[in-house]
Scaffold this active site. Structure first.
Site, PDB file in Angstrom:
ATOM      1  N   CYS A 267      -3.851  29.581   5.328  1.00  0.00           N
ATOM      2  CA  CYS A 267      -4.231  30.468   4.290  1.00  0.00           C
ATOM      3  C   CYS A 267      -3.250  31.751   4.792  1.00  0.00           C
ATOM      4  O   CYS A 267      -2.270  31.654   5.469  1.00  0.00           O
ATOM      5  CB  CYS A 267      -5.503  31.131   4.034  1.00  0.00           C
ATOM      6  SG  CYS A 267      -6.260  31.704   5.393  1.00  0.00           S
ATOM      7  N   HIS A 268      -3.580  33.073   4.349  1.00  0.00           N
ATOM      8  CA  HIS A 268      -2.813  34.133   4.742  1.00  0.00           C
ATOM      9  C   HIS A 268      -2.933  34.309   6.313  1.00  0.00           C
ATOM     10  O   HIS A 268      -1.913  34.640   7.043  1.00  0.00           O
ATOM     11  CB  HIS A 268      -3.199  35.390   3.822  1.00  0.00           C
ATOM     12  CG  HIS A 268      -2.118  36.286   4.217  1.00  0.00           C
ATOM     13  ND1 HIS A 268      -2.399  37.924   3.573  1.00  0.00           N
ATOM     14  CD2 HIS A 268      -1.020  36.526   4.803  1.00  0.00           C
ATOM     15  CE1 HIS A 268      -1.647  38.698   3.950  1.00  0.00           C
ATOM     16  NE2 HIS A 268      -0.623  37.965   4.590  1.00  0.00           N
TER      17      HIS A 268
END
Length: 309
Positions: A267-268
């Site tokens: 993810c981020h």
């Protein structure tokens, strides 16, 4: 409340298309109430798949099914178009063996599971049982995510009873296979004192993976990457290697992957990917990794040309 012809037709179509249907709150993998979780957990331990309807997303069916079967609560289990009842009745039918018969399954295995309770844990449990009300016994349940729970309540007569460390435990039939080999200990550390339960049947914990490790695995072709970021974030900084994305369109396909496939979630910054990995762990996947630092760490340590956001 009356049942409209359209809603009745929809319910009849659902029942006609599925031999086993659970009207519940949420989904079998993400139930939204404890009663629905219990019912779905029992079914998941018996059959590979079953029809289900999330009544929270369908108000007409939510109210209509109560009128259709003259049953006021959710969940409701139908088998062959026949209403069996809610979670408590489902559990009773499970323990009596009736549910196996309704589902066309062999007689349930009632052999008691081997469980180890250390002397320290047995002493602590015995102290707690001193204040138990008359007529109650100690129940142990293990849900589909292998979370163990103790509860004092009356015996139904259909549970499997096992003894360990001088402690008698009553288990529902769905919990028995998940409890085999369980080890219950008493630990004291900086966080306090309490029971510690080790379950050898539970999927392995999600493991952390740095971006350099991920890069090496990708080059070697030894891992599959799943990007859990929203589409807008993926467009800002596309992951530059072959991978899957987790969204509503791909969820069912990804959940059907082999349970031993190595999967790395991205993810981020590594937070939502950890939650996604834990979700897949709950489905029985046991070679799971969370990419620490996410795509931001990949940009810093592996590919500076990738935009940061």
């Amino acid at each position: 409340m009356s049942l409209s012809p359209d809603t009745r037709a929809r319910i009849e179509q659902i029942l006609g298309a599925n031999h086993v249907v659970l009207f519940m709150k949420g989904s079998p993998d993400m139930p939204q109430c404890g009663f629905s979780a219990k019912a779905a957990g029992i079914l998941k331990g018996l059959v590979p798949s079953f029809g289900h309807v999330d009544v929270l997303s369908d108000p007409e069916v939510r109210e209509g099914i109560k009128v259709f079967g003259q049953w006021p609560t959710i969940p409701q289990l139908y088998v062959g178009g026949e209403l069996l009842g809610g979670s408590d009745i489902i559990e009773q039918m499970l323990n009596s063996g009736e549910l196996h018969q309704m589902l066309g399954l062999p007689e349930p295995d009632r052999s008691p599971p081997a469980i180890e309770i250390t002397p320290a844990a047995a002493e602590a449990i015995s102290r707690a049982l001193e204040n138990a009300e008359d007529g109650t016994v100690l129940h142990l349940s293990v849900d589909p995510r292998f979370n163990a729970r103790f509860e004092l309540k009356a015996a139904s007569g259909g549970e499997v009873v096992t003894e360990a460390g001088g402690i008698r435990l009553h288990l529902d039939l769905a919990s028995v296979p998940r409890a085999r080999g369980l080890r219950i200990d008493w630990v004291e550390d900086a966080r306090g004192a309490g029971l510690a339960i080790h379950n050898p049947n539970a999927p392995a914990a999600v493991k952390p993976m740095g971006v350099q490790q991920l890069h090496d695995h990708i080059i070697a072709g030894t891992i599959d990457v799943i990007d859990v970021r929203p589409a807008a974030e993926r467009a800002l900084a596309p992951f530059p290697h072959p991978h899957d994305v987790l969204d509503e369109d791909s969820r069912e396909r990804l959940e059907a992957l082999p349970k031993d496939l190595p999967l790395a979630f991205l993810c981020h910054h590594g937070n939502s990917s950890r939650q996604a990995a834990e979700y897949f762990r709950g489905l029985g996947f046991h070679d799971l990794y969370n990419v620490e630092g996410g795509i931001d760490a990949w940009s810093v340590e592996i590919d500076p040309t990738l935009p940061r956001y």
